[in-house]
Design an enzyme around this catalytic site. Structure first.
Site, PDB file in Angstrom:
ATOM      1  N   GLU A  33       9.842   1.323  10.399  1.00 28.00           N
ATOM      2  CA  GLU A  33      10.801   2.417  10.149  1.00 28.00           C
ATOM      3  C   GLU A  33      10.075   3.709  10.458  1.00 28.00           C
ATOM      4  OE1 GLU A  33      13.888   2.326   9.225  1.00 28.00           O
ATOM      5  OE2 GLU A  33      14.113   0.231   8.624  1.00 28.00           O
ATOM      6  N   LYS A  69       0.843  -1.193   0.000  1.00 27.25           N
ATOM      7  CA  LYS A  69       0.000   0.000   0.000  1.00 27.25           C
ATOM      8  C   LYS A  69       0.880   1.245   0.000  1.00 27.25           C
ATOM      9  CE  LYS A  69      -2.113   2.464   3.209  1.00 27.25           C
ATOM     10  NZ  LYS A  69      -1.921   3.772   2.556  1.00 27.25           N
ATOM     11  N   GLU A  91       9.621  15.611  15.586  1.00 26.61           N
ATOM     12  CA  GLU A  91       9.917  15.513  14.157  1.00 26.61           C
ATOM     13  C   GLU A  91       8.990  16.465  13.400  1.00 26.61           C
ATOM     14  OE1 GLU A  91       8.939  11.898  11.877  1.00 26.61           O
ATOM     15  OE2 GLU A  91      10.998  12.004  11.124  1.00 26.61           O
ATOM     16  N   CYS A 132      13.064  10.918   6.917  1.00 28.29           N
ATOM     17  CA  CYS A 132      13.081  10.531   8.332  1.00 28.29           C
ATOM     18  C   CYS A 132      14.462  10.689   8.941  1.00 28.29           C
ATOM     19  CB  CYS A 132      12.535   9.118   8.505  1.00 28.29           C
ATOM     20  SG  CYS A 132      13.262   7.960   7.352  1.00 28.29           S
TER      21      CYS A 132
HETATM   22  P1  ADP Z   1       1.848  10.920   7.627  1.00 31.72           P
HETATM   23  O1  ADP Z   1       0.945  11.327   8.763  1.00 31.72           O
HETATM   24  O2  ADP Z   1       3.112  11.666   7.596  1.00 31.72           O
HETATM   25  O3  ADP Z   1       1.138  10.804   6.301  1.00 31.72           O
HETATM   26  P2  ADP Z   1       1.532   8.233   8.391  1.00 31.72           P
HETATM   27  O4  ADP Z   1       2.356   7.472   9.348  1.00 31.72           O
HETATM   28  O5  ADP Z   1       0.170   8.639   8.791  1.00 31.72           O
HETATM   29  O6  ADP Z   1       2.373   9.455   7.961  1.00 31.72           O
HETATM   30  O7  ADP Z   1       1.377   7.428   7.032  1.00 31.72           O
HETATM   31  C1  ADP Z   1       2.266   6.460   6.568  1.00 31.72           C
HETATM   32  C2  ADP Z   1       1.490   5.335   5.948  1.00 31.72           C
HETATM   33  O8  ADP Z   1       0.692   4.728   6.953  1.00 31.72           O
HETATM   34  C3  ADP Z   1       0.512   5.730   4.838  1.00 31.72           C
HETATM   35  O9  ADP Z   1       0.534   4.734   3.836  1.00 31.72           O
HETATM   36  C4  ADP Z   1      -0.818   5.757   5.555  1.00 31.72           C
HETATM   37  O10 ADP Z   1      -1.913   5.514   4.700  1.00 31.72           O
HETATM   38  C5  ADP Z   1      -0.639   4.613   6.525  1.00 31.72           C
HETATM   39  N1  ADP Z   1      -1.508   4.655   7.693  1.00 31.72           N
HETATM   40  C6  ADP Z   1      -1.988   5.751   8.336  1.00 31.72           C
HETATM   41  N2  ADP Z   1      -2.786   5.384   9.350  1.00 31.72           N
HETATM   42  C7  ADP Z   1      -2.804   4.031   9.379  1.00 31.72           C
HETATM   43  C8  ADP Z   1      -3.440   3.048  10.196  1.00 31.72           C
HETATM   44  N3  ADP Z   1      -4.231   3.388  11.190  1.00 31.72           N
HETATM   45  N4  ADP Z   1      -3.212   1.753   9.911  1.00 31.72           N
HETATM   46  C9  ADP Z   1      -2.403   1.372   8.904  1.00 31.72           C
HETATM   47  N5  ADP Z   1      -1.790   2.249   8.091  1.00 31.72           N
HETATM   48  C10 ADP Z   1      -1.979   3.561   8.324  1.00 31.72           C
END
Ligand code: ADP
Ligand code: MG
Length: 502
Positions: A275, A200, A406, A309
């Site tokens: 990560e 994804k 961050e 990061c």
């Molecule tokens: P940012 O807030 O900087 O976009 P995230 O950590 O939210 O970083 O996003 C990184 C990835 O994690 C994206 O692919 C996002 O769709 C996914 N993501 C966000 N929330 C969830 C969740 N609750 N479960 C699984 N994946 C998630």
């Protein structure tokens, strides 16, 4: 006074890669790759991906939710059990990975332009990263025939050996900052070890991962081995984290979401690699090559507009040089051009979204409110696209929020230190532990400090250089496990020990 950013695509006629990327985008809405077929989401839903430099729509993309994740898991499970993948020789898996690497090279200009359109990285960086992506496929292309087990010493009445096997079905979830390379960092080792997978990409940047999916199919990877399921975190991502038939999950993103994924994965005790965030110290000793250190320090926090990061966001400078180095950093940073990713002079493209831009600008307010001195930048550039100026704070103490949290934008804190011990203490005084750098001509000091820093990567007299064999990952709250190098081979395999009585 905000000036308009010369925007969008200034050299379209001369950039063949950009023409091909636009033609691919215009060929139609993008779909999910499940079981070797490009399909609509079962719900029929789509979402839009935009160009952060222009705020204009690029295209719409099928939006996976839990029903599509179920379908992709079934496809991946079938592919994992099928002789067409499980029975493939290590040599044949190598050839597939080399073939994908060649296809990435052949489409390098198109992929680079597509990446810059979707996430706003300057084209020069996107181009370098496509090269890295091909290198990572080649590095892991060499591995399949070298994933050895062991024969263990026993007495004459038993035979004991260990084999290393794939994990099974892997869920791969990525952030938006370096989409193609991050996709390859997960897909290449997972394939090398014989797994099947659902990837994804982040909802902000699905396009290069989808295009890579086409190239992976063209290379002849069997249907269902690599499935690509763009969608949102709380729906598609959460369904992956909780799915009972996924064996392993590898995630790159924020520390908050990483913790959520770790919890969600306890249902079936997935093997987890995370990560996460960083607040990396970049330490300059007075005996360093100061010219090089200063140049690199600016790059370390401006690269990808700070959306990295391992960005060097805390610059530690020995007291005696603090004023001089701060001034030089400010001078160079102020000269960095913010603008269109397709302008060859651009050093900083836009941030990924309005949300991210607002977040970064609010940290500028926080820094000022906490008593740090804003030395340059601090504002938006133009009023179209999410451009933010390189921003430097001096007079920062390590306890301030801008030094601890961050930001994921081009914001640097410059902090003074007294001596080696103080630099190590302050460098380590953070919840994160992803990367660090030390600048000195004293060989002993370089290694002493490198060993004392609690981070997954340390650079000496350079910043952010990478190699496919160089593992990355986090001490403390920067993550669990490591990626790249031989450590990814461990992360995508599990061992089985077999004892036979003779
Ligand atoms: P940012 O807030 O900087 O976009 P995230 O950590 O939210 O970083 O996003 C990184 C990835 O994690 C994206 O692919 C996002 O769709 C996914 N993501 C966000 N929330 C969830 C969740 N609750 N479960 C699984 N994946 C998630
Ligand atoms: Mg986009």
């Amino acid at each position: 006074m905000p000036s308009a950013v010369p925007n969008s695509t200034p050299t379209p006629a001369t950039n063949a890669g950009l023409q091909r990327a636009l033609a691919w985008i215009q060929a139609g809405p993008k779909r999910l790759l499940i079981g070797g077929e490009w399909v609509e989401a079962k719900s029929g839903k789509t979402f839009e991906t935009i160009n952060p430099a222009t705020e204009q729509l690029l295209t719409s993309v099928a939006e996976a939710d839990s029903a599509d994740i179920d379908a992709a898991v079934r496809a991946a499970r079938r592919a994992f059990e099928a002789p067409s993948w499980a029975g493939v020789s290590p040599q044949a898996r190598s050839r597939l990975l080399f073939k994908i690497a060649d296809l990435v090279d052949q489409h390098a200009e198109e992929l680079a332009a597509l990446e810059s359109l979707d996430n706003g990285s300057p084209l020069s960086s996107s181009t370098a990263r496509v090269g890295q992506a091909a290198d990572i496929f080649r590095y892991y292309g060499g591995w399949p025939s070298k994933v050895h087990g062991t024969t263990n010493p026993t007495d004459a009445s038993t035979f004991l050996y260990m084999v290393r096997e794939p994990m099974g079905v892997c869920a791969l979830i990525n952030a938006w900052n370096v989409p193609l390379v991050m996709a390859v960092m997960k897909i290449a080792p997972a394939l090398a070890c014989g797994n099947t997978m659902l990837m994804k990409p982040a909802e902000q940047t699905p396009l290069t991962t989808l295009r890579l999916g086409e190239l992976i199919q063209d290379a002849g990877v069997p249907p269902g081995v690599v499935n690509i399921v763009p969608g949102f975190g709380p729906t598609a991502g959460a369904a992956m984290a909780a799915h009972p038939d996924i064996d392993k999950i590898a995630f790159t993103g924020s520390t908050g979401v990483g913790k959520y994924i770790l919890q969600a994965s306890t249902g079936n005790l997935k093997k987890v690699t995370l990560e996460l965030g960083g607040k990396s110290p970049n330490i300059i000793f007075p005996d360093a090559d100061i010219d090089k250190a200063v140049e690199a320090a600016v790059n370390a926090f401006c690269r990808n507009s700070g959306q990295i990061c391992s960005a060097g966001t805390r610059l530690f400078v020995q007291e005696s040089l603090y004023d001089e180095i701060t001034e030089r950093v400010v001078r160079i940073a102020s000269g960095y051009k913010v603008g269109s990713p397709f302008d060859p002079d651009t050093k900083l493209g836009p941030l990924i979204s309005d949300k991210q831009m607002d977040r970064v600008l609010s940290y500028v307010d926080t820094g000022a409110a906490d008593g740090a001195t804003l030395r340059c930048g601090g504002g938006r550039v133009g009023d179209v696209g999410y451009f933010v100026q390189p921003t430097v704070f001096s007079g920062v103490s390590n306890g301030m929020r801008i030094a601890q949290e961050e930001i994921f934008g081009p914001v640097l804190s410059v902090l003074p230190f007294k001596d080696e011990e103080d630099a190590i203490f302050q460098g380590n005084d953070t919840q994160y532990g992803l990367a660090a750098a030390v600048w000195t001509r004293d060989v002993s000091r370089a290694h002493k400090v490198a060993r004392a820093l609690k981070t997954g990567r340390v650079w000496i007299n350079t910043y952010a250089e990478v190699d496919p064999s160089m593992s990355m990952g986090g001490y403390k709250q920067s993550g669990i496990g490591r990626e790249m190098g031989a450590e990814s081979i461990e992360a995508y395999t599990q061992t089985k020990s077999i004892l036979m009585r003779l």
